[in-house]
Design a protein around this motif. Structure first.
Motif, PDB file in Angstrom:
ATOM      1  N   THR A 247     -23.336  10.667  31.446  1.00  0.00           N
ATOM      2  CA  THR A 247     -24.616  11.368  31.476  1.00  0.00           C
ATOM      3  C   THR A 247     -25.727  10.370  31.177  1.00  0.00           C
ATOM      4  N   GLU A 248     -26.820  10.479  31.927  1.00  0.00           N
ATOM      5  CA  GLU A 248     -28.061   9.791  31.577  1.00  0.00           C
ATOM      6  C   GLU A 248     -28.984  10.831  30.960  1.00  0.00           C
ATOM      7  N   ARG A 249     -29.593  10.467  29.845  1.00  0.00           N
ATOM      8  CA  ARG A 249     -30.413  11.464  29.159  1.00  0.00           C
ATOM      9  C   ARG A 249     -31.552  11.970  30.045  1.00  0.00           C
ATOM     10  N   ALA A 250     -31.925  11.188  31.036  1.00  0.00           N
ATOM     11  CA  ALA A 250     -33.001  11.609  31.935  1.00  0.00           C
ATOM     12  C   ALA A 250     -32.607  12.770  32.840  1.00  0.00           C
ATOM     13  N   GLY A 251     -31.326  13.204  32.818  1.00  0.00           N
ATOM     14  CA  GLY A 251     -30.945  14.403  33.554  1.00  0.00           C
ATOM     15  C   GLY A 251     -29.947  14.200  34.666  1.00  0.00           C
ATOM     16  N   ARG A 252     -29.298  13.034  34.696  1.00  0.00           N
ATOM     17  CA  ARG A 252     -28.355  12.737  35.774  1.00  0.00           C
ATOM     18  C   ARG A 252     -26.957  12.504  35.233  1.00  0.00           C
ATOM     19  N   VAL A 253     -25.951  12.934  36.013  1.00  0.00           N
ATOM     20  CA  VAL A 253     -24.570  12.542  35.774  1.00  0.00           C
ATOM     21  C   VAL A 253     -24.206  11.532  36.848  1.00  0.00           C
ATOM     22  N   ARG A 254     -23.801  10.325  36.427  1.00  0.00           N
ATOM     23  CA  ARG A 254     -23.561   9.230  37.352  1.00  0.00           C
ATOM     24  C   ARG A 254     -22.062   8.955  37.493  1.00  0.00           C
ATOM     25  N   ILE A 255     -21.691   8.338  38.613  1.00  0.00           N
ATOM     26  CA  ILE A 255     -20.296   8.030  38.935  1.00  0.00           C
ATOM     27  C   ILE A 255     -20.141   6.514  39.061  1.00  0.00           C
ATOM     28  N   TYR A 256     -19.155   5.957  38.349  1.00  0.00           N
ATOM     29  CA  TYR A 256     -18.818   4.539  38.466  1.00  0.00           C
ATOM     30  C   TYR A 256     -17.368   4.457  38.927  1.00  0.00           C
ATOM     31  N   ARG A 257     -17.174   3.863  40.111  1.00  0.00           N
ATOM     32  CA  ARG A 257     -15.834   3.818  40.703  1.00  0.00           C
ATOM     33  C   ARG A 257     -15.638   2.496  41.441  1.00  0.00           C
ATOM     34  N   ASN A 258     -14.449   1.928  41.311  1.00  0.00           N
ATOM     35  CA  ASN A 258     -14.119   0.671  42.006  1.00  0.00           C
ATOM     36  C   ASN A 258     -15.159  -0.409  41.733  1.00  0.00           C
ATOM     37  N   ASN A 259     -15.537  -0.515  40.448  1.00  0.00           N
ATOM     38  CA  ASN A 259     -16.458  -1.566  39.992  1.00  0.00           C
ATOM     39  C   ASN A 259     -17.873  -1.418  40.540  1.00  0.00           C
ATOM     40  N   LYS A 260     -18.230  -0.205  40.968  1.00  0.00           N
ATOM     41  CA  LYS A 260     -19.582   0.019  41.487  1.00  0.00           C
ATOM     42  C   LYS A 260     -20.166   1.322  40.940  1.00  0.00           C
ATOM     43  N   LEU A 261     -21.452   1.298  40.653  1.00  0.00           N
ATOM     44  CA  LEU A 261     -22.189   2.508  40.312  1.00  0.00           C
ATOM     45  C   LEU A 261     -22.648   3.147  41.615  1.00  0.00           C
ATOM     46  N   LEU A 262     -22.185   4.360  41.883  1.00  0.00           N
ATOM     47  CA  LEU A 262     -22.570   5.028  43.122  1.00  0.00           C
ATOM     48  C   LEU A 262     -24.043   5.419  43.063  1.00  0.00           C
ATOM     49  N   PRO A 263     -24.764   5.250  44.155  1.00  0.00           N
ATOM     50  CA  PRO A 263     -26.207   5.540  44.126  1.00  0.00           C
ATOM     51  C   PRO A 263     -26.526   7.022  43.954  1.00  0.00           C
ATOM     52  N   LYS A 264     -25.662   7.901  44.462  1.00  0.00           N
ATOM     53  CA  LYS A 264     -25.945   9.332  44.393  1.00  0.00           C
ATOM     54  C   LYS A 264     -25.358   9.929  43.118  1.00  0.00           C
ATOM     55  N   PRO A 265     -26.181  10.572  42.291  1.00  0.00           N
ATOM     56  CA  PRO A 265     -25.644  11.230  41.101  1.00  0.00           C
ATOM     57  C   PRO A 265     -24.730  12.395  41.473  1.00  0.00           C
ATOM     58  N   ALA A 266     -23.766  12.670  40.629  1.00  0.00           N
ATOM     59  CA  ALA A 266     -22.937  13.861  40.800  1.00  0.00           C
ATOM     60  C   ALA A 266     -23.724  15.121  40.486  1.00  0.00           C
ATOM     61  N   LEU A 267     -24.759  14.979  39.652  1.00  0.00           N
ATOM     62  CA  LEU A 267     -25.582  16.122  39.255  1.00  0.00           C
ATOM     63  C   LEU A 267     -26.942  15.621  38.812  1.00  0.00           C
ATOM     64  N   THR A 268     -27.981  16.330  39.228  1.00  0.00           N
ATOM     65  CA  THR A 268     -29.322  16.141  38.679  1.00  0.00           C
ATOM     66  C   THR A 268     -29.774  17.486  38.129  1.00  0.00           C
ATOM     67  N   VAL A 269     -30.021  17.544  36.836  1.00  0.00           N
ATOM     68  CA  VAL A 269     -30.451  18.793  36.200  1.00  0.00           C
ATOM     69  C   VAL A 269     -31.962  18.867  36.287  1.00  0.00           C
ATOM     70  N   ASN A 270     -32.459  19.832  37.024  1.00  0.00           N
ATOM     71  CA  ASN A 270     -33.888  19.878  37.334  1.00  0.00           C
ATOM     72  C   ASN A 270     -34.748  20.433  36.207  1.00  0.00           C
ATOM     73  N   ASP A 271     -34.158  21.250  35.326  1.00  0.00           N
ATOM     74  CA  ASP A 271     -34.985  21.842  34.266  1.00  0.00           C
ATOM     75  C   ASP A 271     -34.807  21.115  32.933  1.00  0.00           C
ATOM     76  N   ILE A 272     -34.398  19.843  33.005  1.00  0.00           N
ATOM     77  CA  ILE A 272     -34.165  19.079  31.781  1.00  0.00           C
ATOM     78  C   ILE A 272     -35.470  18.893  31.008  1.00  0.00           C
ATOM     79  N   THR A 273     -35.408  18.957  29.687  1.00  0.00           N
ATOM     80  CA  THR A 273     -36.562  18.693  28.831  1.00  0.00           C
ATOM     81  C   THR A 273     -36.368  17.340  28.175  1.00  0.00           C
ATOM     82  N   LEU A 274     -37.267  16.411  28.475  1.00  0.00           N
ATOM     83  CA  LEU A 274     -37.210  15.056  27.921  1.00  0.00           C
ATOM     84  C   LEU A 274     -38.308  14.900  26.877  1.00  0.00           C
ATOM     85  N   ASP A 275     -37.897  14.687  25.632  1.00  0.00           N
ATOM     86  CA  ASP A 275     -38.866  14.478  24.556  1.00  0.00           C
ATOM     87  C   ASP A 275     -38.157  13.708  23.447  1.00  0.00           C
ATOM     88  N   LYS A 276     -38.336  12.386  23.444  1.00  0.00           N
ATOM     89  CA  LYS A 276     -37.672  11.505  22.484  1.00  0.00           C
ATOM     90  C   LYS A 276     -36.162  11.623  22.593  1.00  0.00           C
TER      91      LYS A 276
END
Length: 475
Positions: A62-91
């Motif tokens: 999870t990235e606190r900015a609202g994304r779930v990322r995938i790392y496979r075969n030594n690479k970070l995939l560009p497309k997130p598995a999930l982007t949470v649109n109603d995330i609240t970011l505050d500290k």
């Protein structure tokens, strides 16, 4: 004759001291030392809050900015598995804990905690998703509407050996809520995989308590770890000014916050197994059960934010024997720490973490720690098991040091979180009555806790007196 007897006794005493020293050295000696080769896997991400692995070795985080990322075969995939649109970011808010269902191989369920806004207030929600074709779909709410805040918002997720979901919640900068069984805050919760209440939860027959509560009296628990073999549950949690804790968690128990903290004791409340002052900022905790580092087998490892290190604790029958910090000040604030399917350690940094972390490039990283046969100099520091400190009189200055100094500084000089109050440089009222009001009700949108109900009105008045008198001093 007397002189000979004295010499013999002295020699025996020296022998005992030397043998004790040798046994201590053996416990922390070279046979238990660990060396790492460190690989940088991912850079330029924003607070990878939780790392987890799928059965096929794919890494999710999870990235606190609202994304779930995938790392496979030594690479970070560009497309997130999930982007949470109603995330609240505050500290400290955003996308938080994540864990797999024990039967993930069959049902593909993944559980994720996040902050969102409801009625203009920050809330915490835990939802279940299905992982299909590298996407997280079909969200199902497990629990929601838990009050959150920019600080003390939890939220670690772990399935236990009983196949129940355990959830940590912070006190949302309202310490009194931790003792309130009608509030979800400052608790460890336990639910079934669909969010329903297990019949053996400790408060199911209490009509004035939330039935999800497993334990209460917590400030901001950030780590949960079940000990392999025994199933004993440990937690790590942040204290006020120091007073960070490692606890053994038992159902129905009261862990004291805010009535007791640091090494305080009170009947009916549980004091910590280990306490840390100055603060180490303990985050994720886990037992090492892999094979790559046999010297770490069975050790409890804790990622440290303020301590910028990994805390290593050796236990014997759940009692701490020795502890040390690894990689101190080498990679900054460490947020997540997990054991991969290869037995290696994987950690994430938490640099983009205002106000403590400055977010300097390469921002945040995920690192892999592999065994090294080289004699690489590692930053290792042994630390003592806590010794009980002498109970100090609860003077206004002492209460201020324990509850307020982390933000306002030891002498009101300010910190990275707040400006100086010296010279009575107040932003929210300029008299003692305003100080009393601010301590009582807090300024939670700015990160100042509300102490109403947590400490007595008399103690609030004493702390206000202390602040009023001390702040008269010029910078």
């Amino acid at each position: 004759m007397k002189l000979r007897t004295v010499c013999v006794i002295a020699l025996l005493f020296c022998a005992l001291v030397i043998s004790a020293f040798i046994s201590i050295k053996k416990a922390v000696g070279p046979d238990t030392a660990v060396s790492f080769k460190i690989d940088t896997l991912v850079t330029n991400v924003i607070v990878p809050w939780q790392i987890t692995f799928l059965p096929d070795g794919t890494m999710l985080f999870t990235e606190r900015a609202g994304r779930v990322r995938i790392y496979r075969n030594n690479k970070l995939l560009p497309k997130p598995a999930l982007t949470v649109n109603d995330i609240t970011l505050d500290k400290k808010t955003g996308l938080l804990g994540m864990c797999l269902h024990p039967a993930f191989a069959q049902n593909k369920w993944i559980y994720i905690a996040s902050n969102y806004t409801e009625d203009n207030h920050i809330r915490v929600r835990v939802a279940r998703y299905e992982f299909r074709n590298d996407s997280l779909i079909n969200p199902f709410t497990i629990i929601k509407s838990i009050p959150g805040n920019q600080n003390h918002t939890g939220c670690r997720l772990v399935f236990g050996p009983d196949k129940k979901l355990y959830i940590t919640t912070g006190d949302a900068d309202q310490p009194a809520l931790a003792q309130d069984l009608k509030a979800y805050n400052g608790k460890i919760l336990r639910v079934n995989d669909d969010g329903s209440i297990p019949a053996d939860n400790p408060f199911t027959k209490n009509d004035t308590a939330h039935k999800e509560i497993w334990t209460y009296g917590h400030r901001n628990p950030q780590g949960l770890a079940f000990e392999p073999g025994t199933g004993v549950l440990f937690n790590s949690e942040h204290g006020p000014t120091g007073g960070d804790e490692i606890n053994i968690i038992k159902p129905g128990q009261n862990y004291g916050w805010p009535v007791i903290h640091h090494q305080d004791t009170r009947e009916g409340m549980i004091s910590p197994l280990l306490e840390y002052t100055p603060s180490i900022g303990p985050s994720e905790a886990g037992f090492y059960n892999g094979n790559a580092f046999p010297e770490l087998k069975g050790n409890l490892l804790v990622a440290c934010l303020r301590g910028e290190s990994i805390l290593r604790i050796r236990l014997n029958n759940d009692k701490p024997v020795t502890q040390e910090v690894l990689l101190k000040k080498q990679y900054g604030r460490i947020r997540s720490l997990v054991v991969g399917p290869d037995g290696y350690l994987y950690i994430s940094t938490s640099h983009y973490d205002p106000p403590e972390g400055k977010g300097e490039p390469p921002f945040d990283m995920i690192l892999r720690l592999r065994p090294s046969n080289e004699k690489v100099k590692q930053q290792v520091q042994s630390i003592a098991i806590n010794k009980k400190t002498t109970v100090k009189k609860q003077t206004p200055a002492f209460m201020f040091q324990q509850l307020c100094a982390a933000c306002h500084g030891d002498h009101l000089q300010g910190t990275e979180k707040t400006k100086s109050l010296l010279g009575r440089n107040f932003a929210h009222g300029a008299d003692k009555a305003s100080i009393v009001k601010n301590i009582t009700n807090g300024i939670t949108e700015k990160g100042m806790p509300a102490w109403r109900g947590a400490i007595s009105a008399a103690d609030i008045n004493k702390i206000a007196d202390y602040v009023w008198v001390t702040s008269k001093r010029k910078k």
